[in-house]
Design an enzyme around this catalytic site. Structure first.
Site, short mmCIF file in Angstrom:
data_model
loop_
_atom_site.label_atom_id
_atom_site.label_comp_id
_atom_site.label_asym_id
_atom_site.label_seq_id
_atom_site.Cartn_x
_atom_site.Cartn_y
_atom_site.Cartn_z
N GLY A 181 30.62 -20.11 -8.99
CA GLY A 181 30.37 -20.33 -7.27
C GLY A 181 30.85 -19.40 -6.70
O GLY A 181 31.48 -19.78 -5.62
N LEU A 185 28.82 -19.33 -3.33
CA LEU A 185 29.33 -20.34 -2.20
C LEU A 185 30.91 -20.20 -1.85
O LEU A 185 30.98 -20.51 -0.82
CB LEU A 185 29.08 -21.74 -3.22
N ASP A 241 22.55 -14.73 -3.75
CA ASP A 241 23.70 -15.04 -3.11
C ASP A 241 23.77 -14.92 -1.41
O ASP A 241 24.11 -15.39 -0.76
CB ASP A 241 24.91 -14.35 -3.60
N ILE A 271 32.38 -4.58 -19.20
CA ILE A 271 32.40 -3.31 -18.98
C ILE A 271 31.78 -2.58 -17.68
O ILE A 271 32.12 -1.76 -17.02
CB ILE A 271 31.81 -2.59 -20.20
N GLU A 272 30.57 -3.34 -17.17
CA GLU A 272 29.66 -2.63 -16.21
C GLU A 272 30.41 -2.91 -14.98
O GLU A 272 30.14 -2.08 -13.87
CB GLU A 272 28.45 -3.37 -16.20
N THR A 320 42.94 -19.31 -17.20
CA THR A 320 43.09 -18.78 -15.84
C THR A 320 44.05 -17.77 -15.99
O THR A 320 44.22 -16.62 -15.55
CB THR A 320 43.48 -19.68 -14.60
N LYS A 357 52.48 -24.34 -12.30
CA LYS A 357 52.58 -23.37 -13.67
C LYS A 357 51.66 -22.21 -13.41
O LYS A 357 52.10 -21.12 -13.91
CB LYS A 357 52.08 -24.33 -14.81
N CYS A 389 2.78 -17.93 -0.01
CA CYS A 389 2.45 -16.63 -0.49
C CYS A 389 1.34 -16.82 -1.80
O CYS A 389 -0.02 -17.19 -1.24
CB CYS A 389 3.79 -15.93 -1.25
N HIS A 400 7.37 -15.92 3.41
CA HIS A 400 8.39 -16.91 2.89
C HIS A 400 9.07 -17.46 4.04
O HIS A 400 10.03 -17.00 4.13
CB HIS A 400 8.94 -16.25 2.01
N GLU A 442 10.68 -19.94 3.86
CA GLU A 442 12.11 -20.49 3.29
C GLU A 442 13.36 -19.70 3.58
O GLU A 442 14.41 -20.12 3.35
CB GLU A 442 11.98 -21.16 1.82
#
EC number: 6.3.4.2
Length: 542
Positions: free
Chosen positions: A16, A19, A71, A147-148, A190, A222, A380, A514, A516
């Site tokens: 996310g 977001l 996004d 890598i990319e 993490t 921690k 569409c 479109h 939306e």
């Protein structure tokens, strides 16, 4: 002074980051700051325009005609700031620009390398057009260690040292998984992710930890100890009932306070999130429910219709109802007797798509909606199939079809070969490259006075975003209108049909664009608000 926030992810994808970026942008706006959000994608495609929806999900289109990552839709929906072509870049676009310069001789015989040429190009993208903006939020796609993504990580590392002190902040989003067999949360993923990030020279200022269960203070301390961040800078991110609750949840956990601390900015006074709380309240306490069938080609991946699903929710918010979506693959309706699946829905929406697969099923759904007086919304390709259905079964043009699917005797829909833009006339043909060559971005349309859409919009002229290569043939307008299908929206030069509708039907509208893409939770698109309103009336009749 413009400040930069870099958002990276670790452990796994799909945590996310988009977001998180959108929500943080919203919280900074609520404090009175201006924001701009950007996405840096490591894949080698120049843009997602030629990628399968099953590979990438929705392609989000900006007003200026860029095909971008989905996004950017989150960014716009949350902040209301229109995204631009300069807000999304990929490795493919970076390398394309660099190699074009190299072929032209711009580097004067020098060796072209990842450092400094690629990293400089990325830095220039991040810094471009940021004057007067308080905060620029840059999300880096993928996860640390890919890598990319290394050139992007190196570029933002360099920016962290080149910008003035207090001008940059690094946020790292990770996962704190719950191991059911052990009955506890594990912080090690993490820790390893931050170790990987620090190994390439980036030390996070804030850690955002996704978890399915609350993270105890002992575990947060921690994480802070092993990851070298302040205890208060370990922010938990738990699942919420709706994405529109995310800004509220992050604020409650102190995310925006921690980010402002990094920049040395006071966190007072308290901010007002009542507008977002009202949206969440309306979602959690609806006054009714409607069922909308989406008859599409890519229903196996909901992200292929991300903005569409959100726009329907926004329409529900406007009508104080919950929208339950029934996803149906269009090919289903190419089977005998399958059409009965639409008998109990309150509205039918046929969205966009490409290619012949499933189109006869979309036509069958449009016919069912027309003949049974069920609210219908075609977008569409959905509009084009509705026009073909009307041509065949209302106007008696039995050979009606689209040249997208091969040669036909009555090309109701054909390849768009020429259209007007602000920059001049655009020309296309069958041999044109597929990438970036459609009719893309915002175009105006004139609405027919007295039409249903004129009433819905309350305007004579509108501007909506397009993404298509084929167009309804204007030469069939007279025959179709005689049969009862009205062309209620036309391009200013009267050459391109933008909207069709059937007068007398409870709600039957098809649009070439479109809508939306411009809908927001606090500003639902009028077509979606009206469509859900019609579905609500239908629910009281069923």
């Amino acid at each position: 002074m413009t400040r930069f926030i870099f958002i990276t992810g670790g452990v796994v994808s799909s945590l996310g980051k988009g977001l998180l970026s959108a929500a943080l942008g919203t919280l900074l706006q609520a404090r009175g700051y201006s924001v701009r959000l950007r996405k840096l994608d490591p894949y080698l495609n120049v843009d997602p325009g030629t990628m399968s929806p099953y590979q990438h999900g929705e392609v989000y289109v900006t007003d200026d005609g860029a095909e971008t990552d989905l996004d950017l839709g989150h960014y716009e929906r949350f902040t209301g700031v229109p995204s631009r072509s300069t807000d999304n870049i990929t490795s493919g676009r970076v390398y394309q620009d660099i190699l074009t310069k190299e072929r032209r001789g711009d580097y004067l015989g020098g060796t072209v390398q990842v450092i400094p040429h690629v990293t400089d190009a990325i830095k220039n993208f991040v810094l471009a057009e940021t004057a007067g903006i308080d905060f620029v939020l840059c999300e880096i796609g993928g996860t640390v260690g890919d890598i990319e993504s290394l050139p992007f990580m190196e570029a933002i590392r360099q920016l962290g040292t080149e910008l003035e002190r207090g001008q940059s902040c690094f946020i790292h989003l990770t996962l704190v998984p719950f191991i059911k067999a052990a009955g506890e949360l594990k912080t090690k993923p993490t820790q390893h992710s931050v170790k990987e990030l620090r190994g390439i020279g980036i030390s996070p200022d804030v850690l955002v930890c996704r978890a399915e269960h609350p993270i105890p203070l002992s575990d947060r301390h921690k994480i802070a100890l092993f990851c070298n961040v302040a205890k208060s800078a370990v922010v938990q991110a738990l699942d919420v009932s709706s994405i529109y609750e995310v800004p509220i949840a992050y604020h409650a956990e102190g995310l925006d306070d921690e980010v402002l601390k990094v920049f040395g900015i006071p966190t007072d006074p308290p901010i007002d999130l009542n507008g977002w709380k009202e949206i969440v309240h309306n979602l959690n306490h609806p006054e009714g429910e409607v069922t909308i069938a989406i008859v599409g080609k890519y229903t196996g991946l909901k992200d292929a219709y991300k903005s569409l699903g959100e726009a329907l929710i926004h329409g529900g918010i406007a009508n104080h109802v919950r929208v339950r979506i029934e996803w149906i693959e269009a090919e289903v309706f190419e089977q005998p007797d399958a059409i009965h699946r639409l008998e109990d829905v309150h509205g039918i929406l046929v969205p966009g798509g490409f290619g012949h697969r499933g189109t006869e099923g979309k036509i069958a759904a449009a016919r069912f909606a027309r003949e049974h007086n069920v609210p219908f919304f075609g977008i569409c390709l959905g509009m084009q199939m509705a026009v073909i259905e009307a041509a065949r079964n209302m106007a008696g043009i039995k050979d009606a079809g689209s040249t997208e699917f091969g040669e036909c005797n009555a090309p109701i829909v054909g390849l768009l070969t020429e259209w007007a833009t602000e920059a001049g006339i655009e020309l296309r043909d069958q041999d044109t490259d597929l990438g970036g060559t459609m009719r893309l971005g915002a175009y105006p349309a004139l609405l027919k006075p007295g039409s249903h859409v004129h009433e819905i919009y309350g305007a004579d002229r509108i501007s909506e975003r397009h993404r298509h290569r084929y167009e309804v043939n204007i030469s069939y307008q007279q025959d179709l209108e005689k049969a009862g299908l009205v062309f209620s929206g036309i391009s200013p030069d009267n050459s391109l049909p933008e909207i069709v509708e059937i007068p007398g039907h409870p709600w039957y509208i098809g649009v070439q664009f479109h809508p939306e893409l411009k809908s927001k939770p606090f500003d639902p698109h009028p077509l979606f608000a009206s469509f859900i309103g019609a579905a609500l009336k239908q629910s009281r009749l069923v």
